[in-house]
Write a protein that holds these residues in place. Sequence first.
Motif, PDB file in Angstrom:
ATOM      1  N   GLY A   7      13.523-106.306  36.165  1.00  0.00           N
ATOM      2  CA  GLY A   7      13.312-105.483  37.337  1.00  0.00           C
ATOM      3  C   GLY A   7      14.418-104.958  37.928  1.00  0.00           C
ATOM      4  O   GLY A   7      14.558-104.345  39.154  1.00  0.00           O
ATOM      5  N   GLU A   8      15.635-105.008  37.232  1.00  0.00           N
ATOM      6  CA  GLU A   8      16.920-104.722  37.956  1.00  0.00           C
ATOM      7  C   GLU A   8      17.129-102.963  37.793  1.00  0.00           C
ATOM      8  O   GLU A   8      17.942-102.736  38.492  1.00  0.00           O
ATOM      9  CB  GLU A   8      18.165-105.418  37.240  1.00  0.00           C
ATOM     10  N   ALA A   9      16.600-102.460  36.921  1.00  0.00           N
ATOM     11  CA  ALA A   9      16.903-101.081  36.625  1.00  0.00           C
ATOM     12  C   ALA A   9      15.909-100.204  37.550  1.00  0.00           C
ATOM     13  O   ALA A   9      14.858-100.448  37.939  1.00  0.00           O
ATOM     14  CB  ALA A   9      16.370-100.753  35.119  1.00  0.00           C
ATOM     15  N   ALA A  10      16.600 -99.189  37.943  1.00  0.00           N
ATOM     16  CA  ALA A  10      15.597 -98.029  38.807  1.00  0.00           C
ATOM     17  C   ALA A  10      14.928 -97.469  37.923  1.00  0.00           C
ATOM     18  O   ALA A  10      15.382 -97.076  36.787  1.00  0.00           O
ATOM     19  CB  ALA A  10      16.732 -97.275  39.647  1.00  0.00           C
ATOM     20  N   ARG A  11      13.486 -97.393  38.125  1.00  0.00           N
ATOM     21  CA  ARG A  11      12.642 -97.001  37.292  1.00  0.00           C
ATOM     22  C   ARG A  11      12.213 -95.384  37.540  1.00  0.00           C
ATOM     23  O   ARG A  11      12.007 -95.161  38.778  1.00  0.00           O
ATOM     24  CB  ARG A  11      11.363 -97.737  37.120  1.00  0.00           C
TER      25      ARG A  11
END
Length: 407
Positions: free
Chosen positions: A369-373
């Motif tokens: 969940g590290e990426a901006a979605r």
Amino acid sequence: MPVEFIGLIATRPGSEASGFTGGPLVDRDFTRRFAVAHEDAGFDRVLIGYSSGSVDNLQVAAYAAAHTERLGYLVAHRPGVVFPTVAARYFASLDNFSAGRVAIHIITGGSDAEQRRDGDYLDKDERYDRTDEYLEVVRRTWTATEPFSHHGRYYQLEDHLSAVPPVQKPHLPIYFGGSSAAAYRVGGKHADVFALWGEPLAETAQQIASVNAAAAAAGRTTPPRISVSFRPILGATEELAWERAHRILASTRENVSKAAEYFKEFRGFSGNRDAPQNVGSQRLLAAAAKGELHDRALWTPLAAAIGGGGNSTALVGTPETVAAALLDYVDIGVTTLLIRGYDPYDDAIDYGRHLIPLVREEIARRDRGEAARRDDVAPVPAALAAAPRAGDRSPQAADAAVGGAAR
């Protein structure tokens, strides 16, 4: 969810690009080294193909499993050649000796001529009906704890109970290949993983929808996972990758008569390159007819050169470009990536060094969940997102970039 990487091993060197002549059909040292190369490269499984003229692939899997520790084996299997209770015991026995590293890949058969080489004279629709019943018996053989009987259209048996349950519970993973309506129907009902050949993204999404609809019609609440197959061609730069791709295409065209004989003898194709009977090959040829380059990196001339025979569409570019292309398929629901090269042994090593880690790292980053979605889909890293798409580079432009190399 982590993606699964599958390679392919054979018992002798060769490909459509290099030819298949020279050396014994069963080269034990090469088979061992080929399996170990995939294990070292980080593959999860390797596929071992099947045809009426090829080496017994269960024996190949047993030999390779004895020389590896972690690598799984996806063994292609054609229903109708062996009685289902017998096949179930064969696979369960190998699952025990390999400590739970075996999966079965069901290939119902797309060529009447190839089927008849092993004495099978059913037509295509009947073959799929038989596969449906076959898998019911196989699955029950693997899971039954009391004797059972079966009275079906194709198989009859009384009071059967296998003393050889598989290590994996409730049963071995079932992979299933096909692209016809009958394949969707039967695979949608039975498959843990439904396997497709590498088509453009839009066409692949359509097939996934068809598989999911068939699974829902069969009463499943969870559809099969999806596998897609490609032949990546890597280069240190885009220009070098395309130069190599054109060299491979040129050598494949030179070897096409040899390749056709190889497919006819060992891989189960009818040898009719102009009008293949199976829908999967027809779809590959249709994609090639629409254009050479699709989406980010999917290149179809090699599929056309061998008549749509098998897994033959390429993904061309740097490791970053090809990793981004693979992730494009993950974004539409693909969970398993079957990749093998036109230089099979060396390519497997290169995939492990340069390609598989890029994809795994991005999937792990998404899972953390590290990426901006954005719109519920994580973007690829900048290095991967910058990889060119087909809209940015026409086949003509690609040719110009490499000076029309190796045409």
